[in-house]
Scaffold this active site. Structure first.
Site, short mmCIF file in Angstrom:
data_model
loop_
_atom_site.label_atom_id
_atom_site.label_comp_id
_atom_site.label_asym_id
_atom_site.label_seq_id
_atom_site.Cartn_x
_atom_site.Cartn_y
_atom_site.Cartn_z
N GLU A 286 0.86 -1.19 0.00
CA GLU A 286 0.00 0.00 0.00
C GLU A 286 0.89 1.23 0.00
O GLU A 286 1.72 1.41 0.90
CB GLU A 286 -0.93 -0.01 1.22
CG GLU A 286 -1.93 -1.16 1.18
CD GLU A 286 -2.80 -1.17 -0.05
OE1 GLU A 286 -3.29 -0.10 -0.45
OE2 GLU A 286 -2.98 -2.25 -0.66
N CYS A 320 -2.09 9.19 3.69
CA CYS A 320 -2.14 8.84 2.27
C CYS A 320 -3.50 9.16 1.69
O CYS A 320 -3.65 9.29 0.47
CB CYS A 320 -1.79 7.37 2.06
SG CYS A 320 -2.69 6.24 3.13
#
Length: 515
Positions: A286, A320
């Site tokens: 990720e 993020c």
């Protein structure tokens, strides 16, 4: 029988009792700063001469802790322990493994303010953000424990009259977990405990900027009854320890959360089949995001402006999922921009130990310099509306920054900054807004503000992100409610906190017995 899952409630610090409790824990935590923390391999505490030093980003001269640093030799020792432990751990009852997570959740819940206080100091998180981080760690423990109980017996498949067929999930092997610094407790705990509860063993290499919280998790897991060798705590250099373990032929799974640069490199290295390796390594990677909020002409502008401000500047934009791009319809662009600038003026930047701090520091000097370099680029590409400055006299503080009138292809509209910087671009209509929203390499989160049902449905189909929100901000996913993961260069979209996340840590096995 366990109770149904529901997410851990957030703490209301407007209540005097809660506020005083955290203030007391902060004072207690400050008295324990500067301690030494050993490695933990197979339950053995190992102290090394070389240390990783964790600093308080809001007070850069304040040492949170000195953490022993692993090297290749120690990493190899940890690998052997994890590999040997896996041979029996994989056969343990899923119920027992889930119980460890449930017990750990109860321990953290009882000490919730203590953990939150630590996150304020080691992560530089304001109270609200630190509390949410702690709550999310508890959520991962509770949710993954329950998910394991759901899949422990496999899934039903068909059998003929002459046979008995079964389809079960079995664990993979040694899992290398490389966790990030931004959600220093939640993501670290989630990525370490998912392999544990599915029957794998773990080599945990936390981010070098925030390694102490991982040690505290190890203490919780030991108290919860985790056997020695199941999770091994080995902070160290990414170039030395990280690469060594990624390349190791006994590594079966690599779980990484971090930057695109490191993630793509790990993905490439993991694809290489080394001598003696008899499997293709699985990866859960990720990476970043360049997340867009689209504002249509037919919407509640105040709601949109508030969501943009929080999504952009909550935890200094170091998520993020943070909003770093706003694409607004030309009819509302000026009014929306003006309101976001006004709200940004109200954002106070201060030491996160203060109760009323909205935004604290960025994580370290490297981040501070990187963000301000992007600000200089932004000044050339658009119009600086507010912010653009920093103060590093005591900690790494960057003021919330808004740029306007940017080309959607501008550098600061394309590259991940990971700081409190948001750029505005104008779209002539909703179709163009969605086109602009999709024009990055990333695809993590996004949000759309509109009261037009046709445009909601268009965005649902055409806005290509892993987590899309309507009429709310693009941050604050909750475990079990908003399974989280992104498309394209945002990663492998493993959907943490979702119903199929644990399957990534296992493999299917079919058995068929003739009757």
């Amino acid at each position: 029988m366990v109770t149904p899952y529901k997410h851990e409630p957030f703490t209301d610090y407007s209540i005097d009792e809660n506020r005083k409790e955290l203030e007391a824990e902060l004072k207690k935590a400050e008295k324990s700063l500067g301690k030494d923390y050993p490695l933990i391999i197979g339950g053995e505490r190992i102290t090394t001469d070389e240390k990783i030093v964790s600093y308080n980003p809001a007070n850069k001269d304040q040492v949170v802790g000195y953490v022993s640093k692993a090297n290749k030799e120690i990493a190899e020792k940890a690998m052997k322990v994890a590999d040997e432990t896996f041979q029996w751990w994989r056969k343990t009852k899923p119920e027992m493994r889930a119980d460890i997570l449930f017990r750990a959740a109860a321990i953290v819940r009882r000490r919730k303010q203590e953990f939150t206080a630590h996150l304020v100091l080691e992560g530089g998180k304001p109270w609200k953000e630190a509390d949410a981080d702690t709550a999310e760690a508890i959520d991962f423990m509770e949710y993954y424990g329950r998910q394991m109980l759901q899949i422990k017996d496999g899934v039903g498949i068909n059998s003929r009259e002459i046979e008995n067929n079964r389809y079960n999930y079995i664990p993979l092997g040694v899992t290398v977990v490389i966790s990030p610094w931004n959600f220093l407790f939640a993501i670290m705990a989630g990525t370490a405990l998912a392999p544990l509860v599915t029957g794998n063993t773990v080599l945990l290499k936390p981010a070098s900027t925030t390694p102490v919280i991982s040690y505290k998790l190890m203490e919780v897991l030991e108290e919860a009854g985790m056997p020695n060798g199941v999770v091994n705590y080995i902070p160290g250099s990414g170039a030395e320890v990280g690469d060594y373990l990624v390349d190791h032929p006994r590594t079966r799974l690599i779980s990484f959360t971090g930057s695109r640069e490191v993630g793509t490199r790990l993905f490439e290295r993991a694809a290489v089949v080394g001598p003696g390796q008899k499997w293709l390594k699985r990866t859960i990677i990720e990476m970043g995001g360049k997340d867009t909020i689209v504002v249509d002409k037919d919407t509640d502008l105040e709601l949109a402006a508030e969501a943009i401000t929080y999504s952009s500047f909550g935890f200094s934009g170091q998520k993020c999922s943070a909003c770093s791009r706003v694409i607004a319809h030309q009819d509302v662009y000026d009014d929306l921009l003006a309101r976001v600038v006004e709200l940004t003026k109200e954002v106070n930047v201060a030491d996160p130990t203060n109760h009323d701090t909205y935004m604290g520091p960025v994580i370290d000097e490297k981040a501070y310099n990187k963000i301000l370099d992007y600000v200089e680029t932004g000044k050339k590409e658009g119009k600086l509306m507010i912010g653009g400055t920093g103060d590093k006299s005591k900690g790494w503080f960057v003021n919330p920054t808004v740029f306007a009138d940017l080309d959607p292809n501008a550098t600061i509209m394309q590259e991940e900054i990971f700081g409190p910087v948001v750029g505005f671009s104008k779209a002539k209509d909703f179709d163009e807004a969605i086109d602009f929203a999709n024009n990055t390499d990333y695809g993590l989160t996004g949000a759309v503000f509109t009261n037009n049902r046709a445009n909601i449905e268009k965005a649902r189909e055409d806005f290509h992100v892993g987590n899309l929100y309507f009429n709310r901000g693009c941050t604050a996913a909750i475990v079990g409610y908003h399974p989280f993961g992104g498309f394209n260069m945002s990663g492998t979209d493993s959907k943490a906190g979702g119903p199929d996340y644990l399957i990534h840590h296992m493999q299917g096995k079919t058995t068929s017995e003739m009757l």
